[in-house]
Design an enzyme around this catalytic site. Structure first.
Site, PDB file in Angstrom:
ATOM      1  CB  SER A   1      11.989 -16.602 -41.752  1.00  0.00           C
ATOM      2  OG  SER A   1      12.828 -15.499 -41.106  1.00  0.00           O
ATOM      3  N   PRO A   2      10.013 -17.168 -44.681  1.00  0.00           N
ATOM      4  CG  PRO A   2       9.291 -16.309 -46.691  1.00  0.00           C
ATOM      5  CD  PRO A   2       9.832 -15.857 -45.472  1.00  0.00           C
ATOM      6  N   GLY A   3      11.191 -19.605 -45.422  1.00  0.00           N
ATOM      7  CA  GLY A   3      12.028 -20.717 -45.846  1.00  0.00           C
ATOM      8  C   GLY A   3      11.635 -21.945 -44.471  1.00  0.00           C
TER       9      GLY A   3
ATOM     10  CD  GLU B   1      15.660 -28.944 -39.140  1.00  0.00           C
ATOM     11  OE1 GLU B   1      16.092 -27.686 -39.123  1.00  0.00           O
ATOM     12  OE2 GLU B   1      16.435 -29.914 -39.121  1.00  0.00           O
TER      13      GLU B   1
ATOM     14  CD  GLU C   1       7.383  -6.688 -23.637  1.00  0.00           C
ATOM     15  OE1 GLU C   1       7.670  -6.672 -24.813  1.00  0.00           O
ATOM     16  OE2 GLU C   1       6.144  -6.585 -23.002  1.00  0.00           O
TER      17      GLU C   1
ATOM     18  CG  PHE D   1      10.326 -26.981 -28.627  1.00  0.00           C
ATOM     19  CD1 PHE D   1      10.614 -27.558 -27.268  1.00  0.00           C
ATOM     20  CD2 PHE D   1      10.135 -26.171 -28.987  1.00  0.00           C
ATOM     21  CE1 PHE D   1      10.836 -26.479 -26.480  1.00  0.00           C
ATOM     22  CE2 PHE D   1      10.019 -24.618 -28.138  1.00  0.00           C
ATOM     23  CZ  PHE D   1      10.305 -24.942 -26.703  1.00  0.00           C
TER      24      PHE D   1
ATOM     25  CD  GLU E   1       6.462  -3.818 -27.085  1.00  0.00           C
ATOM     26  OE1 GLU E   1       7.081  -3.084 -27.914  1.00  0.00           O
ATOM     27  OE2 GLU E   1       6.523  -5.030 -27.147  1.00  0.00           O
TER      28      GLU E   1
ATOM     29  CD  GLU F   1       5.604 -12.998 -15.331  1.00  0.00           C
ATOM     30  OE1 GLU F   1       6.281 -14.376 -15.388  1.00  0.00           O
ATOM     31  OE2 GLU F   1       4.872 -12.893 -14.266  1.00  0.00           O
TER      32      GLU F   1
END
Length: 183
Positions: A113-115, A38, A142, A15, A96, A140
């Protein structure tokens, strides 16, 4: 080569989206066996611990669809291709919050999240804040509410799980440590 390294035998993009790409990789393990991984590829991000002259922490309340709720966070955003983290941090702070800063210092960078993901977040501290009259617009898609919290209020937000993400919890703990050290 580390004795723990996994050798990639094959990588297939499953993806490709606006923010992430997902790959399925066949790997050879250190013991010679094979496995699948993955992996999410992410361009990286910045987060800004913006502190006003009266020691308020500038935060944004934002709905997070993955959580199906709003949380309060320090301003943050995704790096654009080839963009330097400091440039992104200044842009995201203004977009922001409407603030620009005199000084911007890198505090740390960490993997979220290094896993399963290669996302790295560069955390900056911004000081010498000035509110701009006509600041850069939000993306746009947000929508945020601006909040300015004392350190005590931010600590309470962590306890109440209004602040519930790692980068913001890190920022609050950093300020707690600075206060404890008298800095």
């Amino acid at each position: 080569m580390s004795s723990l390294e996994e050798k990639t035998l094959h990588s297939e993009e499953i993806f490709s989206g606006k923010v992430i790409s997902l790959y399925l990789e066949d790997v050879e393990l250190p013991n010679g066996n094979h496995s699948k991984r993955e992996i999410i590829k992410h361009p990286g991000a910045v987060a800004i611990l913006a502190v006003t002259d009266d020691n308020k922490i500038v935060m944004v309340e934002q709905y997070r669809k993955a959580l199906e709720r709003t949380i309060v966070e320090i301003p943050a955003g995704k790096l654009e291709r080839g963009e330097k983290p400091e440039v992104c941090a200044r842009r995201e702070l203004e977009e922001e919050t409407g603030y620009v800063c005199e000084s911007l210092e890198l505090l740390t960078s960490f993997y979220t999240s290094p896993g399963f993901a290669d996302e790295i977040v560069h955390v900056f501290i911004a000081k010498g804040l000035t509110k701009k009259e006509n600041s850069a617009a939000l993306d746009e898609d947000e929508f945020v509410n601006l909040e300015e919290l004392t350190l005590a209020e931010a600590i309470q937000y962590v306890k109440d799980q209004k602040i519930y993400d790692a980068k913001t919890a890190y920022a609050v703990q950093f300020l707690q440590l600075q206060e404890a050290l008298g800095k």
